[in-house]
Design an enzyme around this catalytic site. Structure first.
Site, mmCIF file in Angstrom:
data_model
loop_
_atom_site.group_PDB
_atom_site.id
_atom_site.type_symbol
_atom_site.label_atom_id
_atom_site.label_comp_id
_atom_site.label_asym_id
_atom_site.label_seq_id
_atom_site.Cartn_x
_atom_site.Cartn_y
_atom_site.Cartn_z
ATOM 1 N N PHE A 136 30.840 7.215 33.590
ATOM 2 C CA PHE A 136 29.949 8.366 33.601
ATOM 3 C C PHE A 136 30.783 9.625 33.736
ATOM 4 O O PHE A 136 31.509 9.813 34.720
ATOM 5 C CB PHE A 136 28.935 8.296 34.743
ATOM 6 N N ASP A 220 38.897 11.516 36.467
ATOM 7 C CA ASP A 220 37.648 12.192 36.847
ATOM 8 C C ASP A 220 37.386 11.932 38.332
ATOM 9 O O ASP A 220 36.983 10.840 38.726
ATOM 10 C CB ASP A 220 36.501 11.653 35.978
ATOM 11 N N LYS A 249 31.090 18.301 42.471
ATOM 12 C CA LYS A 249 30.345 17.735 43.597
ATOM 13 C C LYS A 249 30.814 18.205 44.981
ATOM 14 O O LYS A 249 30.494 19.312 45.386
ATOM 15 C CB LYS A 249 30.330 16.201 43.491
HETATM 16 C C1 LIG Z 1 28.320 13.591 38.742
HETATM 17 C C2 LIG Z 1 29.465 13.228 37.869
HETATM 18 C C3 LIG Z 1 29.737 13.944 36.696
HETATM 19 C C4 LIG Z 1 28.832 15.051 36.183
HETATM 20 O O1 LIG Z 1 28.748 16.095 37.073
HETATM 21 P P1 LIG Z 1 27.543 17.165 36.921
HETATM 22 O O2 LIG Z 1 27.850 18.194 37.957
HETATM 23 O O3 LIG Z 1 26.273 16.410 37.191
HETATM 24 O O4 LIG Z 1 27.585 17.691 35.548
HETATM 25 C C5 LIG Z 1 30.850 13.576 35.960
HETATM 26 N N1 LIG Z 1 31.663 12.585 36.359
HETATM 27 C C6 LIG Z 1 31.437 11.884 37.487
HETATM 28 C C7 LIG Z 1 32.385 10.804 37.887
HETATM 29 C C8 LIG Z 1 30.315 12.169 38.276
HETATM 30 O O5 LIG Z 1 30.077 11.444 39.369
#
Ligand SMILES: *Cc1c(COP(=O)(O)O)cnc(C)c1O
Length: 393
Positions: A136, A220, A249
């Site tokens: 994701f 990421d 986040k």
């Molecule tokens: C939440 C998340 C995203 C996307 O972040 P948003 O602020 O919702 O756009 C991308 N990569 C990872 C691993 C995430 O947990």
């Protein structure tokens, strides 16, 4: 049905399902709803509220910066912006070789990283981008192209080209890697997939293979960063430094901010005029992130995440519930694996027991409490989670 539920159904885009509660207030690891009911928050806005709710350091940082200078555009430098970039170099261990770009969300951070991958093209010879099955990376068109979940992608195809999703094994990576690969995207723990750990040695192997083939290793850390796993960044458990990392986040503790941090030669790829964001890195966001990261450091919350995370795992296994088969993840990012596909039922029963958790998929409960939790919260969690498991069994 209460009035707010009707209003939600009438006016909020159907892309989100209707929530079960309306929240009005928070303090520490607790939130309250419109009917005055109290909840222990073991999701923290999906790993966002690192310091919990209404932490005095967060409140003061936002208030003070809002009253000083909130936004100026990227035509001007500001101290909080420079300081956050410098702080991230120290926390990532990048030393002298890194650079930072700031945006407003995780998806935006990964868009910047995707463009970085395209810039690593060796005169057009590198057309492939690798990401993992079930990955994701966000919901915008570029980050969605990196996301390895067919049901999220399908309605929006065609997406940005060149992305291949490979299984999360060292063998699959060895088989896929060649000199046409521009970048490999990887999460240290796949949070949205249900808090799924990488195989042992994966990041070290990925570092070695990408370096040998001239591909960028882009980690990421949007969910795993800001100390959540018991290190500042998940890649630090593996003792490696990637070419770039994306953050969001927990970095802002509830204030929207995302970013791309590059190391070594990856810091020379972007040139003047290639990328931008109106809000990105404004003094309000960066001052808040500086304060949040500063408090995580001052209060020893990275160590707390490691210690409390281990205790949390032991407490869950100690409940002896036949429904629980394993606890995955690291630090305060945990996935409770269930023997039956009843995660939704557990999360609803948890709400009724005064506990917020998340059903990451049918068989996984995701836990991502604020990094400030202590003994009292763990005790309370164990009691309420047991009630939720019993109710759903
Ligand atoms: C939440 C998340 C995203 C996307 O972040 P948003 O602020 O919702 O756009 C991308 N990569 C990872 C691993 C995430 O947990």
């Amino acid at each position: 049905m209460t009035a707010w539920q009707d209003r939600f159904d009438d006016r909020i885009m159907r892309s989100m399902g209707r929530p079960l509660r309306l929240l009005v207030r928070g303090e520490g690891a607790r939130v309250w709803d419109d009917e005055g009911r109290e909840y222990l928050d073991f999701l923290a806005g999906i790993a966002v509220n690192s310091l919990g709710h209404a932490h005095p350091v967060f409140v003061e940082a936002v208030s003070k910066q809002a009253a000083t200078l909130a936004h100026v555009s990227n035509y001007f430098a500001t101290e909080p912006n420079l300081e956050l970039a410098e702080r991230l170099m120290r926390l990532t261990g990048a030393g002298e070789s890194g650079r930072a770009w700031f945006g407003n969300s995780g998806a935006e951070a990964n868009e910047a990283a995707f463009k970085l991958a395209r810039l690593n093209n060796s005169g057009g010879a590198r057309t492939r981008v690798l990401a993992l099955v079930d990955a994701f990376h966000g919901r915008t068109m570029g980050s969605l192209a990196l996301t390895g979940k067919p049901h999220m992608r399908q309605p929006f195809e065609p997406l940005s080209g060149g992305v291949e999703h490979i299984p999360a094994t060292i063998e699959a990576l060895e088989a896929a890697m060649d000199d046409a690969v521009a970048a490999l995207f990887v999460e240290p723990i796949q949070g949205e997939a249900g808090v799924v750990d990488l195989p042992d040695g994966y990041l070290a192997a990925a570092r070695d293979l990408t370096r040998r083939h001239g591909a960028l290793l882009i980690v990421d850390e949007i969910q795993t960063g800001a100390g959540r796993t018991g290190e500042w960044f998940g890649f630090q458990h593996a003792g490696i430094l990637p070419d770039a990392t994306t953050i969001a986040k927990g970095i802002g503790g509830g204030f929207p901010i995302g970013g791309l941090v590059t190391f070594g030669r990856a810091s020379d790829l972007y040139q003047k005029g290639m990328h931008g964001s109106t809000f990105g890195g404004n003094p309000l966001a960066t001052a808040t992130a500086n304060a949040v990261l500063g408090e995580i450091e001052r209060a020893g919350l990275v160590e707390n995440a490691a210690r409390r995370g281990e205790q949390l795992r032991e407490r869950i296994l100690g409940l002896g519930s036949p429904l629980v088969t394993a606890v995955r993840g690291r630090g305060l990012l945990r996935g409770v694996a269930l023997a039956e596909p009843v995660a939704e039922r557990v999360s609803i029963a948890a709400l009724d027991a005064g506990l917020i958790v998340n059903a990451a998929n049918d068989r996984t409960i995701r836990l991502a409490p604020p990094l400030i939790i202590g003994d009292a919260e763990l005790d309370e969690f164990a009691e309420r989670f047991r009630a939720a498991l019993d109710a759903a069994a």
